[in-house]
Design a protein around this motif. Structure first.
Motif, PDB file in Angstrom:
ATOM      1  N   GLY A  74      40.440  24.146  34.412  1.00 51.30           N
ATOM      2  CA  GLY A  74      41.841  23.730  34.247  1.00 51.30           C
ATOM      3  C   GLY A  74      42.732  25.113  34.192  1.00 51.30           C
ATOM      4  N   THR A  75      44.116  24.722  34.339  1.00 52.30           N
ATOM      5  CA  THR A  75      45.149  25.699  34.707  1.00 52.30           C
ATOM      6  C   THR A  75      46.349  25.338  33.836  1.00 52.30           C
ATOM      7  OG1 THR A  75      46.446  27.222  36.246  1.00 52.30           O
ATOM      8  CG2 THR A  75      46.023  24.603  36.594  1.00 52.30           C
ATOM      9  N   GLN A  76      46.939  26.305  33.045  1.00 50.38           N
ATOM     10  CA  GLN A  76      48.016  25.946  32.188  1.00 50.38           C
ATOM     11  C   GLN A  76      49.189  26.142  32.940  1.00 50.38           C
ATOM     12  OE1 GLN A  76      47.932  25.368  28.578  1.00 50.38           O
ATOM     13  NE2 GLN A  76      49.983  24.749  28.911  1.00 50.38           N
ATOM     14  N   VAL A  77      49.998  24.884  32.690  1.00 49.35           N
ATOM     15  CA  VAL A  77      51.423  24.834  33.001  1.00 49.35           C
ATOM     16  C   VAL A  77      52.406  24.412  31.868  1.00 49.35           C
ATOM     17  CG1 VAL A  77      53.041  23.202  34.176  1.00 49.35           C
ATOM     18  CG2 VAL A  77      50.739  23.756  35.033  1.00 49.35           C
ATOM     19  N   THR A  78      53.331  25.280  31.722  1.00 47.89           N
ATOM     20  CA  THR A  78      54.350  25.409  30.489  1.00 47.89           C
ATOM     21  C   THR A  78      55.576  25.240  31.248  1.00 47.89           C
ATOM     22  OG1 THR A  78      52.830  26.840  29.160  1.00 47.89           O
ATOM     23  CG2 THR A  78      55.178  26.401  28.739  1.00 47.89           C
ATOM     24  N   VAL A  79      56.178  24.336  30.596  1.00 46.13           N
ATOM     25  CA  VAL A  79      57.808  24.020  31.301  1.00 46.13           C
ATOM     26  C   VAL A  79      58.850  24.328  29.916  1.00 46.13           C
ATOM     27  CG1 VAL A  79      59.255  22.459  32.500  1.00 46.13           C
ATOM     28  CG2 VAL A  79      56.834  22.271  32.719  1.00 46.13           C
ATOM     29  N   SER A  80      59.379  25.075  30.196  1.00 45.69           N
ATOM     30  CA  SER A  80      60.661  25.500  29.166  1.00 45.69           C
ATOM     31  C   SER A  80      61.782  24.580  29.343  1.00 45.69           C
ATOM     32  CB  SER A  80      60.949  26.864  28.989  1.00 45.69           C
ATOM     33  OG  SER A  80      61.346  27.331  30.110  1.00 45.69           O
ATOM     34  N   SER A  81      62.465  24.328  28.005  1.00 46.73           N
ATOM     35  CA  SER A  81      63.674  23.481  28.162  1.00 46.73           C
ATOM     36  C   SER A  81      64.819  24.430  28.140  1.00 46.73           C
ATOM     37  CB  SER A  81      63.728  22.562  26.975  1.00 46.73           C
ATOM     38  OG  SER A  81      63.782  23.388  25.830  1.00 46.73           O
ATOM     39  N   LEU A 139      54.382  29.644  33.753  1.00 44.48           N
ATOM     40  CA  LEU A 139      55.653  29.027  33.129  1.00 44.48           C
ATOM     41  C   LEU A 139      56.731  28.884  33.805  1.00 44.48           C
ATOM     42  CD1 LEU A 139      57.140  29.021  30.289  1.00 44.48           C
ATOM     43  CD2 LEU A 139      57.530  31.536  30.258  1.00 44.48           C
ATOM     44  N   VAL A 140      57.474  27.751  33.693  1.00 45.42           N
ATOM     45  CA  VAL A 140      58.711  27.455  34.643  1.00 45.42           C
ATOM     46  C   VAL A 140      59.647  26.675  33.924  1.00 45.42           C
ATOM     47  CG1 VAL A 140      57.672  25.264  35.286  1.00 45.42           C
ATOM     48  CG2 VAL A 140      59.206  26.363  36.878  1.00 45.42           C
ATOM     49  N   GLN A 141      60.824  27.009  34.072  1.00 42.43           N
ATOM     50  CA  GLN A 141      62.058  26.291  33.511  1.00 42.43           C
ATOM     51  C   GLN A 141      61.998  24.846  33.847  1.00 42.43           C
ATOM     52  OE1 GLN A 141      65.452  28.569  34.265  1.00 42.43           O
ATOM     53  NE2 GLN A 141      65.245  29.535  32.330  1.00 42.43           N
ATOM     54  N   ALA A 142      62.617  24.141  33.067  1.00 34.31           N
ATOM     55  CA  ALA A 142      62.918  22.716  33.439  1.00 34.31           C
ATOM     56  C   ALA A 142      63.743  22.575  34.652  1.00 34.31           C
ATOM     57  CB  ALA A 142      63.626  21.886  32.182  1.00 34.31           C
ATOM     58  N   GLY A 143      63.103  21.796  35.515  1.00 32.94           N
ATOM     59  CA  GLY A 143      63.894  21.428  36.815  1.00 32.94           C
ATOM     60  C   GLY A 143      63.130  22.222  38.019  1.00 32.94           C
ATOM     61  N   GLY A 144      62.303  22.967  37.610  1.00 31.53           N
ATOM     62  CA  GLY A 144      61.655  24.018  38.623  1.00 31.53           C
ATOM     63  C   GLY A 144      60.374  23.230  39.041  1.00 31.53           C
TER      64      GLY A 144
END
Length: 123
Positions: free
Chosen positions: A116-123, A10-15
């Motif tokens: 597979g590996t999950q990538v989640t980008v939060s706004s 999990l990463v924030q937008a822009g990361g």
């Protein structure tokens, strides 16, 4: 060849995140490789691909200038460096391999896949 992805999260937008694809079973340098991603409820889509030497690379328009595909054949590992991440980059990212490119952007053209590996980008 067996492929195992890692590095999602999990990463924030822009990361940024760097995904890895560890290969085993056969000589990794014998294969061209690619990354695809699948968003919830959508089809799996091409992200990036590179030749067995890493000298030739291809990118989806949506990731050009932000993502970089690379590989280290001595380590039997491929990578996807993802910068300036956006919420629309969210999905499960898959590593794929094939001996010869026929259509590098088409998932049916690849013979081997990771889990597979999950990538989640939060706004």
């Amino acid at each position: 060849v067996q492929l195992v992805e890692s590095g999602g999260g999990l990463v924030q937008a822009g990361g940024s995140l760097r995904l890895s694809c560890a290969a085993s079973g056969r000589t990794f340098s014998s294969y061209n490789m690619a990354w695809f991603r699948q968003a919830p409820g959508k089809e799996r889509k091409f992200v990036a691909a590179c030749s067995w030497t890493g000298g030739i690379t291809y990118y989806a328009d949506s990731v050009k200038g932000r993502f970089t595909i690379s590989r280290d054949n001595a380590k039997n590992t491929g990578y996807l460096q993802m910068n300036s991440l956006k919420p629309e980059d969210t999905g499960v990212y898959y590593c794929a391999a094939v001996t010869y490119f026929t259509n590098y952007a088409r998932d049916a053209a690849y013979d081997y896949w990771g889990q597979g590996t999950q990538v989640t980008v939060s706004s």
